[in-house]
Design a protein around this motif. Structure first.
Motif, PDB file in Angstrom:
ATOM      1  N   ASN A   1      10.511  -5.971  -4.452  1.00  0.00           N
ATOM      2  CA  ASN A   1      11.363  -6.386  -4.123  1.00  0.00           C
ATOM      3  C   ASN A   1      12.325  -6.323  -2.742  1.00  0.00           C
ATOM      4  O   ASN A   1      12.681  -7.029  -2.333  1.00  0.00           O
ATOM      5  CB  ASN A   1      12.098  -6.751  -5.918  1.00  0.00           C
ATOM      6  N   TYR A   2      12.331  -4.977  -3.654  1.00  0.00           N
ATOM      7  CA  TYR A   2      13.551  -4.122  -2.230  1.00  0.00           C
ATOM      8  C   TYR A   2      12.659  -4.363  -0.575  1.00  0.00           C
ATOM      9  O   TYR A   2      13.999  -4.886   0.200  1.00  0.00           O
ATOM     10  CB  TYR A   2      13.719  -2.953  -2.499  1.00  0.00           C
ATOM     11  N   TYR A   3      11.517  -4.320  -0.865  1.00  0.00           N
ATOM     12  CA  TYR A   3      11.334  -4.457   0.494  1.00  0.00           C
ATOM     13  C   TYR A   3      11.123  -6.385   0.746  1.00  0.00           C
ATOM     14  O   TYR A   3      11.313  -5.857   1.865  1.00  0.00           O
ATOM     15  CB  TYR A   3      10.011  -3.908   0.203  1.00  0.00           C
ATOM     16  N   ASN A   4      10.563  -6.508  -0.311  1.00  0.00           N
ATOM     17  CA  ASN A   4      10.375  -7.963  -0.038  1.00  0.00           C
ATOM     18  C   ASN A   4      11.692  -8.498   0.868  1.00  0.00           C
ATOM     19  O   ASN A   4      11.985  -9.305   1.977  1.00  0.00           O
ATOM     20  CB  ASN A   4       9.804  -9.003  -0.801  1.00  0.00           C
TER      21      ASN A   4
ATOM     22  N   GLU B   1      16.449   5.848  -7.667  1.00  0.00           N
ATOM     23  CA  GLU B   1      17.421   4.647  -8.840  1.00  0.00           C
ATOM     24  C   GLU B   1      16.389   3.703  -9.598  1.00  0.00           C
ATOM     25  O   GLU B   1      16.542   2.939 -10.443  1.00  0.00           O
ATOM     26  CB  GLU B   1      18.392   3.817  -8.037  1.00  0.00           C
ATOM     27  N   ALA B   2      15.077   3.525  -8.696  1.00  0.00           N
ATOM     28  CA  ALA B   2      14.108   2.163  -9.869  1.00  0.00           C
ATOM     29  C   ALA B   2      13.513   3.503 -10.670  1.00  0.00           C
ATOM     30  O   ALA B   2      13.703   2.764 -11.637  1.00  0.00           O
ATOM     31  CB  ALA B   2      12.988   1.918  -8.595  1.00  0.00           C
TER      32      ALA B   2
ATOM     33  N   ILE C   1       1.195  -1.285  -0.047  1.00  0.00           N
ATOM     34  CA  ILE C   1       0.166  -0.242   0.401  1.00  0.00           C
ATOM     35  C   ILE C   1       0.543   1.027   0.186  1.00  0.00           C
ATOM     36  O   ILE C   1       0.266   2.297  -0.618  1.00  0.00           O
ATOM     37  CB  ILE C   1      -1.549   0.243   1.437  1.00  0.00           C
ATOM     38  N   ILE C   2       2.323   1.279   0.806  1.00  0.00           N
ATOM     39  CA  ILE C   2       2.803   2.791   0.554  1.00  0.00           C
ATOM     40  C   ILE C   2       2.999   2.525  -0.549  1.00  0.00           C
ATOM     41  O   ILE C   2       3.227   4.011  -1.128  1.00  0.00           O
ATOM     42  CB  ILE C   2       4.271   1.988   1.636  1.00  0.00           C
ATOM     43  N   ILE C   3       3.392   1.362  -1.497  1.00  0.00           N
ATOM     44  CA  ILE C   3       4.521   1.769  -2.641  1.00  0.00           C
ATOM     45  C   ILE C   3       3.103   2.757  -3.766  1.00  0.00           C
ATOM     46  O   ILE C   3       3.499   2.814  -4.707  1.00  0.00           O
ATOM     47  CB  ILE C   3       4.960   0.830  -3.382  1.00  0.00           C
ATOM     48  N   ASP C   4       1.881   1.554  -3.841  1.00  0.00           N
ATOM     49  CA  ASP C   4       0.589   2.712  -4.409  1.00  0.00           C
ATOM     50  C   ASP C   4       0.610   4.119  -4.707  1.00  0.00           C
ATOM     51  O   ASP C   4       0.542   4.079  -5.093  1.00  0.00           O
ATOM     52  CB  ASP C   4      -0.461   0.946  -4.237  1.00  0.00           C
ATOM     53  N   MET C   5       0.473   3.570  -2.705  1.00  0.00           N
ATOM     54  CA  MET C   5       0.280   5.576  -3.307  1.00  0.00           C
ATOM     55  C   MET C   5       1.314   6.180  -2.971  1.00  0.00           C
ATOM     56  O   MET C   5       1.025   7.218  -3.541  1.00  0.00           O
ATOM     57  CB  MET C   5       0.256   5.602  -0.801  1.00  0.00           C
ATOM     58  N   LEU C   6       2.625   5.849  -3.426  1.00  0.00           N
ATOM     59  CA  LEU C   6       4.332   6.779  -3.230  1.00  0.00           C
ATOM     60  C   LEU C   6       2.864   6.948  -5.487  1.00  0.00           C
ATOM     61  O   LEU C   6       4.026   8.053  -5.522  1.00  0.00           O
ATOM     62  CB  LEU C   6       5.150   5.879  -3.162  1.00  0.00           C
ATOM     63  N   LEU C   7       3.302   5.828  -5.889  1.00  0.00           N
ATOM     64  CA  LEU C   7       3.011   6.262  -7.317  1.00  0.00           C
ATOM     65  C   LEU C   7       1.865   6.570  -7.545  1.00  0.00           C
ATOM     66  O   LEU C   7       1.996   6.847  -9.480  1.00  0.00           O
ATOM     67  CB  LEU C   7       3.736   4.370  -7.850  1.00  0.00           C
TER      68      LEU C   7
ATOM     69  N   HIS D   1       1.891   3.678 -17.436  1.00  0.00           N
ATOM     70  CA  HIS D   1       0.914   2.407 -16.834  1.00  0.00           C
ATOM     71  C   HIS D   1       2.002   1.373 -16.262  1.00  0.00           C
ATOM     72  O   HIS D   1       2.340   1.024 -15.607  1.00  0.00           O
ATOM     73  CB  HIS D   1       0.201   1.549 -17.178  1.00  0.00           C
ATOM     74  N   ARG D   2       3.572   0.788 -17.061  1.00  0.00           N
ATOM     75  CA  ARG D   2       3.824  -0.055 -17.619  1.00  0.00           C
ATOM     76  C   ARG D   2       5.511   0.554 -16.564  1.00  0.00           C
ATOM     77  O   ARG D   2       6.083  -0.509 -16.086  1.00  0.00           O
ATOM     78  CB  ARG D   2       4.445  -0.895 -18.895  1.00  0.00           C
ATOM     79  N   ALA D   3       5.774   2.301 -16.443  1.00  0.00           N
ATOM     80  CA  ALA D   3       6.389   2.125 -16.026  1.00  0.00           C
ATOM     81  C   ALA D   3       6.013   2.496 -14.464  1.00  0.00           C
ATOM     82  O   ALA D   3       6.712   1.606 -13.183  1.00  0.00           O
ATOM     83  CB  ALA D   3       6.455   4.271 -16.443  1.00  0.00           C
ATOM     84  N   ARG D   4       4.826   2.202 -13.944  1.00  0.00           N
ATOM     85  CA  ARG D   4       4.589   2.046 -12.473  1.00  0.00           C
ATOM     86  C   ARG D   4       4.364   0.841 -11.784  1.00  0.00           C
ATOM     87  O   ARG D   4       4.982   0.959 -11.241  1.00  0.00           O
ATOM     88  CB  ARG D   4       3.176   2.773 -12.798  1.00  0.00           C
ATOM     89  N   LEU D   5       4.205  -0.151 -12.734  1.00  0.00           N
ATOM     90  CA  LEU D   5       4.419  -2.108 -12.977  1.00  0.00           C
ATOM     91  C   LEU D   5       5.684  -2.043 -12.156  1.00  0.00           C
ATOM     92  O   LEU D   5       5.928  -3.013 -11.733  1.00  0.00           O
ATOM     93  CB  LEU D   5       3.668  -2.622 -13.948  1.00  0.00           C
ATOM     94  N   GLY D   6       7.176  -1.035 -13.176  1.00  0.00           N
ATOM     95  CA  GLY D   6       8.251  -1.811 -13.261  1.00  0.00           C
ATOM     96  C   GLY D   6       8.653  -1.039 -11.755  1.00  0.00           C
ATOM     97  O   GLY D   6       8.981  -2.079 -10.896  1.00  0.00           O
ATOM     98  N   LEU D   7       8.303   0.284 -11.847  1.00  0.00           N
ATOM     99  CA  LEU D   7       8.453   0.481 -10.007  1.00  0.00           C
ATOM    100  C   LEU D   7       7.804   0.111  -9.254  1.00  0.00           C
ATOM    101  O   LEU D   7       8.653   0.140  -8.003  1.00  0.00           O
ATOM    102  CB  LEU D   7       8.043   2.192 -10.073  1.00  0.00           C
ATOM    103  N   GLN D   8       7.214  -0.640  -8.967  1.00  0.00           N
ATOM    104  CA  GLN D   8       6.207  -1.827  -7.921  1.00  0.00           C
ATOM    105  C   GLN D   8       7.142  -2.542  -8.213  1.00  0.00           C
ATOM    106  O   GLN D   8       7.288  -3.030  -6.241  1.00  0.00           O
ATOM    107  CB  GLN D   8       5.075  -1.637  -8.541  1.00  0.00           C
TER     108      GLN D   8
END
Lengths: 180, 190
Positions: free
Chosen positions: B185-188, B131-132, A22-28, B173-180
């Motif tokens: 990945n980093y978060y996990n 960086e992302a 959710i944090i990432i979704d909110m950010l983007l 849309h693709r940029a957001r998916l890529g960034l997410q």
């Protein structure tokens, strides 16, 4: 992308993994949506997720940190000076020279590495073939003596050798006659 | 002075037109360059180059787009070129530092023991967003940066990138998916 409004289900407990998403979704996302149930509570009780949210937001704000809100009054003069500089470089070919000078340490280093490699390779190959060097060195002055020494080693002038050779030749001749 | 008058003045070498043109648009151009380059010094240099190109090519401006769109386009192209040149320069610099044995000293200076690990993690998380975005493919990155950092609408982004509205929607849309994906990945991992 999952919209935040879709995620507003009746959840009271939220884990860190869900909160991170959710944090990432909110950010983007382009427009801030409704916060999912349980998110605020999770953030209030979880230091790790709260720090992550803060750091991501700070990181995003940092992308705009160097933006200007006031124009530089001297900017036009800087553009003019840069234009003159461009013109001078174009006429004198200084730009190409500068580029070569800028690249020269790297080029010199690369060339030195190649030469060093060739030298080391050459030395190693030379050490692997010492006999050839000796033969070449002996070719000129000591050759007759050396050949004599080889002949002595092989007993070419020995009587025994001569007798054996004669026997073999004669025997071969008789064998050919017999076969005829 | 209208855009057209300004451009005519520029094409004829009128210094007052040049000054007004630069003063009117310098903030916009500098900020676009900064959004892409993330470095004030580089943004200043590239912004100057953008104006030089614009002033020199003022006579070629056909007027089929807004003056600001045309300037945005030059700024984006110049910034992307600068980033490409930087990549090449970094490659040579790495070779240079390898032969000068600078790598070891760089590593040493980066691992100062007095920096607390949580501070490092905080810094890492903050830098991760930039960086992302940097790691996105060029078109996705351009569309995302113009929309998210420059606050341009999808149709404005389409004009600057000289493409259709649906392409811009798809790119963002693709940029957001890529960034997410990258951020998750980093978060996990952490």
């Amino acid at each position: 992308m999952k919209r935040l409004s879709v995620k507003t289900e009746n959840k009271t407990k939220m884990n860190c993994n869900e909160a991170g998403t959710i944090i990432i979704d909110m950010l983007l996302q382009a427009k801030p949506g409704e916060l999912p149930v349980g998110f605020t509570e999770h953030i209030a009780n979880c230091d790790s997720c709260r720090n992550l949210a803060d750091n991501y937001h700070e990181g995003f704000n940092h992308l705009s940190a160097g933006r200007r809100s006031q124009p530089d009054p001297d900017f036009y003069n800087k553009v003019l000076a840069e234009m003159q500089d461009h013109d001078e470089k174009a006429t004198s070919g200084k730009g190409n020279i500068n580029r070569i000078i800028r690249l020269s340490p790297a080029l010199v280093s690369a060339a030195a590495a190649v030469l060093l490699g060739i030298w080391i390779g050459g030395s190693l190959l030379g050490n692997l073939q010492p006999a050839n060097d000796n033969a070449t060195a002996l070719q000129t002055s000591e050759r007759p003596e050396l050949l004599q020494a080889y002949a002595d080693d092989l007993h070419l002038n020995d009587e025994t050798t001569v007798t054996i050779e004669r026997f073999l030749i004669e025997n071969e001749t008789t064998e050919t006659h017999d076969s005829k | 002075m209208t855009d057209l008058e300004l451009l005519n003045g520029l094409a004829q070498g009128d210094p007052s037109a040049g000054r007004q043109f630069v003063d009117d648009h310098q903030l916009k151009v500098y900020n676009v360059c900064y959004s892409f380059l993330q470095n004030e010094h580089d943004a200043q240099d590239v912004a100057q180059e953008v104006f030089i190109e614009a002033i020199r090519n003022a006579g070629k401006f056909r007027g089929d787009a807004k003056l600001s769109t045309w300037l945005y386009r030059i700024a984006v192209n110049r910034s992307l070129n600068h980033l490409r040149d930087n990549k090449k320069r970094r490659f040579w610099k790495e070779i240079d530092s390898f032969f000068n044995f600078k790598v070891a000293s760089d590593l040493q200076s980066g691992s100062e023991p007095n920096i607390a690990s949580d501070k490092l993690e905080q810094k890492e998380q903050q830098l991760l967003i930039g960086e992302a975005i940097k790691s996105l493919p060029e078109k996705q990155r351009t569309a995302f940066t113009l929309n998210k950092l420059e606050d341009l609408s999808y149709s404005e982004v389409a004009e600057v990138m000289n493409t259709t509205l649906s392409s811009v929607e798809s790119l963002i849309h693709r940029a957001r998916l890529g960034l997410q994906k990258k951020l998750r990945n980093y978060y996990n991992q952490s």
